[in-house]
Write an enzyme that holds these catalytic residues in place. Structure first.
Site, short mmCIF file in Angstrom:
data_model
loop_
_atom_site.label_atom_id
_atom_site.label_comp_id
_atom_site.label_asym_id
_atom_site.label_seq_id
_atom_site.Cartn_x
_atom_site.Cartn_y
_atom_site.Cartn_z
N THR A 1 4.46 -37.09 16.88
CA THR A 1 3.54 -37.29 18.02
C THR A 1 4.12 -36.54 19.22
OG1 THR A 1 4.57 -39.42 18.59
CG2 THR A 1 2.56 -39.48 17.25
N LYS B 1 10.10 -40.35 13.03
CA LYS B 1 9.44 -39.79 14.21
C LYS B 1 9.61 -40.78 15.34
CE LYS B 1 5.98 -40.75 15.95
NZ LYS B 1 5.52 -41.73 17.04
N THR C 1 6.91 -46.62 19.28
CA THR C 1 6.66 -46.53 17.83
C THR C 1 7.72 -45.65 17.23
OG1 THR C 1 4.35 -46.97 17.93
CG2 THR C 1 5.07 -45.68 16.08
N GLU D 1 11.99 -38.74 25.04
CA GLU D 1 11.15 -38.14 26.08
C GLU D 1 11.95 -37.89 27.35
OE1 GLU D 1 6.92 -40.01 24.48
OE2 GLU D 1 7.88 -40.89 26.23
N ASN E 1 5.11 -39.84 30.81
CA ASN E 1 4.48 -41.15 30.65
C ASN E 1 3.61 -41.59 31.81
OD1 ASN E 1 5.36 -42.14 27.99
ND2 ASN E 1 7.36 -41.61 28.86
N SER F 1 -4.58 -38.99 30.15
CA SER F 1 -5.54 -38.14 30.87
C SER F 1 -5.56 -36.72 30.34
CB SER F 1 -5.22 -38.15 32.34
OG SER F 1 -3.92 -37.68 32.58
#
Lengths: 465, 465
Positions: free
Chosen positions: A189, A215, A237, A330, A460, A465
């Site tokens: 993802t 992942k 996740t 991230e 995040n 959007s």
């Protein structure tokens, strides 16, 4: 020592350093190191909108031995449909399963009755790809996983059509490295590289193989357990699955996985967030032994030594896979190993390490390359540790480049820290911190975490959007 | 629905919106609303380097009634010296104290024996400013607090000299608004405005007054309790003190404060970080009654009704002070009220509200003005709530401008959310979210939190340099 007191009084621009490339963690691996008796692939069916981006992964066992399977699922109260369905299948089949199907792009979480129907449809369609076995029933051999946005239904007809394509002549299911790599890519993802590893190990003179993929980059702070147990307060996740051609009894596979997950996937944090979908699966299909005639499953009671070797291999392998997730966290620019020792129990050490690893102040200090040990101590102290004596606690910074470690607090007394040396260590992409609780016991735990950067907020603060 | 997958591949600039000014939360208050029988001031002694910036605050009771005092201290294992000393004084004096001394700029935490000596020196010097009382001993009437950097010793001679200056003719100790305001300013570290409030309340026909000040903007997620109790796992530097001219028995003052702190300071989070120094103090000096002759202390056993009124007033006042800290949260652009209802107990509701309020994913979504209710649900679900039925859980967004609320999840089913309306609500500087656990009970809890912005990373990524 002056702190930035002021807020941003007007719209302004901030210079943000580049996140280091993680591409070198994506490795070419020899096909011979992958377990026998599996076919894998990843395909594009359209869950993700960009053409050609893989979004459904399939790994199926072709072994004539009915593979055993074990799982650790999220302890989140809002378990996604694939978690509920996989749990049910494992329990109904007494710890046997022969395939894994995964989709990325949509989590199939908080999707009510339709979500369950969709997860079962994925199981049914994948079951149809399996070679028939004389020894087991024809149904529900497949475990299912999903990852992506919460609260949206799967485009199930696209997924069904995609899985069916693998029954056709031009199917892409295969056993070479490229096939496994496709499967790993279908998991991604916000990941920047596919997370795939393999290893060869030996038990009682026989070679076995293990392959695994996972992942995750955000919403990472898993707390997973076997479905039948109930634990206390919890916390991504994170999806992962491991495949071996060893044969292991279902019961022993589950206990080895539970042990391994605690010391790997349950010991990582990117942002302290547990997901509705976190799942780690392991399949053991015994294909390595098939040429030798009858398959004998490793079991902790009948082959203690073999079991211990398997458990250790699985734990090390799971830790390697888990660390890849933190490396790709991230916005992460640092990979930090947090070791807590001198604890009265593993649980206490793990709890303290977890609190340090999730502290926003500790993680922003890492990003700022600031050896602010006061924040580490304050975070550690927020966990209630019986009999802890602050005057015996020590904190040390550990560089990854084999140069000397740097004590910053020794037996409760602050050291005169060489700030230039501290900055040297913290400017490394990898370093460690060790907190010694001071002789409360001999237990220790290791946690892996990353820093907290502007880029995490960017990624995040504007997800949908 | 496309997510920002890529990391920052090169050094880049990010446009960051201005943090809204919080100046309007600093209010001019009538001197008549401040409690009788107190003198206050703030002075510059040099803990902070910038000339003229107030860094030592003093509030002393001049009442002939020996003031009762109560406190809630951090549950952090590494309690700072002033916490240890204040705790000891309260316990030795049976809940009586007549003054508070505070310094900002240095936390006097992890400072060993020297730290304790320094805290005692602050107590001794402030004691010397107090008017003699016939009814009590001459020593240890002062409670002490510190806030600032961890692991550094106080410049104690400067502090001692500063306190002594208040015994001289040109002392600044006074009872008007400006004096209280000086005291409030001496508490400030990363705060952008002094946090001072006052109120008048009535019990049994008599008017009483209450004044309070607090500080804190980062390292805010207090979990404080009375010193003599021991709680489970915990979680700012938050300092606060409240002064009233009512007379309350020490025991009842502590029980009212414990109740109030749970529903105010223990129900706020900026960054999920508990400090080594968190302290809330309350003094009740009975000065309002002194003209009437004998002072009768309010007590929960002898005057249940009077006690309940006092407890309610204290709780509301503490909540107002606590909210000021969140409004001034480091980098905060939003003030969010999180209400959890339908819970089997206050503790469960509080735990779920706390988890939502500390979730990095929820807080970055607030910053991004994104109604990502899936993250709220996932955070809530990470708390183990017995008998929780996901199909009965509802989530609603509550605008602060009195327009209609927006249900996003009703009985476990996602609503078709009007994204424009959702954006409208989330673009407000203040809004609320309500999570209904679905009839597990009638208990509820309210938490106050802020968003997680680029500016938080900026402020904390470079604290000491």
């Amino acid at each position: 020592m002056s702190r930035v007191f002021r807020r941003l009084s007007s719209t302004t621009t901030i210079t943000v350093k580049a996140t280091p490339s993680k591409d070198h963690f994506h490795r070419q691996l020899p096909t011979s190191s992958f377990p026998k008796g599996y076919l894998a692939t990843g395909i594009h069916v359209g869950v993700k909108k960009v053409a050609g981006v893989l979004d459904v992964g399939l790994i199926i066992s072709t072994s004539q031995h009915p593979a055993s399977a074990a799982a650790c699922f999220t302890r989140n109260a809002f378990k996604a449909a694939p978690v509920v369905v996989s749990d049910q299948i494992l329990s109904q089949n007494g710890g046997r399963a022969r395939a894994v199907v995964v989709n990325s792009g949509c989590a199939n979480a908080v999707t009510g009755r339709q979500g369950l129907d969709d997860a079962w449809a994925m199981v049914r369609e994948t079951d149809a790809l399996l070679p028939p076995l004389s020894s087991s029933s024809a149904q529900n051999h497949t475990l299912v996983m999903s990852t992506g946005v919460i609260g949206q239904n799967l485009p199930i007809s696209k997924i069904v059509q995609g899985i069916r394509s693998q029954a056709a002549e031009d199917r892409s299911l295969a056993s070479d490295f490229a096939a496994w790599e496709r499967a790993a890519k279908a998991f991604m993802t916000t990941d920047t590289f596919p997370k795939l590893r393999s290893r060869v190990f030996t038990i009682n003179g026989t070679d076995f193989r293990m392959a695994g993929m996972d992942k995750g980059a955000g919403m990472i702070h898993p707390d997973m357990g076997p479905a039948t147990t109930s634990f206390g307060p919890l916390h991504a996740t994170l999806l992962g699955c491991i495949f071996t051609d060893a044969a292991v009894s279902p019961r022993s596979l589950q206990s080895a996985l539970t042990y391994a997950v605690e010391r790997s996937f349950n010991s990582i944090s990117v942002d302290g967030e547990m997901s509705t979908n976190d799942t780690i699966l392991v399949l053991a299909n015994g294909a390595a032994q098939q040429n030798n005639g009858q398959v004998v499953e490793i079991d902790e009671e009948t082959d203690k030594q073999g079991y211990e070797i398997f458990k250790t291999e699985l734990t090390q392998f799971a830790a390697e896979l888990a660390q890849l997730v933190v490396r790709d966290g991230e916005g992460a620019t640092k990979f930090v190993t947090v070791n807590v020792k001198g604890a009265p129990s593993y649980e206490v050490a793990h709890q303290v390490a977890s609190r340090i690893s999730t502290s926003a102040l500790v993680k922003t200090a890492f990003y700022g390359e600031d050896a602010n040990w006061g924040r580490i101590l304050s975070a550690a102290g927020s966990i209630s540790v019986p009999h802890l004596d602050p005057s015996k606690v020590s904190v040390t910074f550990l560089p990854s480049d084999k140069t000397a470690s740097l004590p910053v607090l020794v037996n409760g007394e602050p050291e005169k820290v060489d700030e230039i040396r501290a900055k040297e260590i913290l400017s490394l992409e990898e370093f460690g911190i060790c907190v010694d609780l001071g002789g409360l016991g001999n237990e220790e735990a290791t946690y892996w975490t990353c820093d907290f950067s502007y880029d995490y907020v960017r990624i995040n603060g504007d997800y949908r959007s």
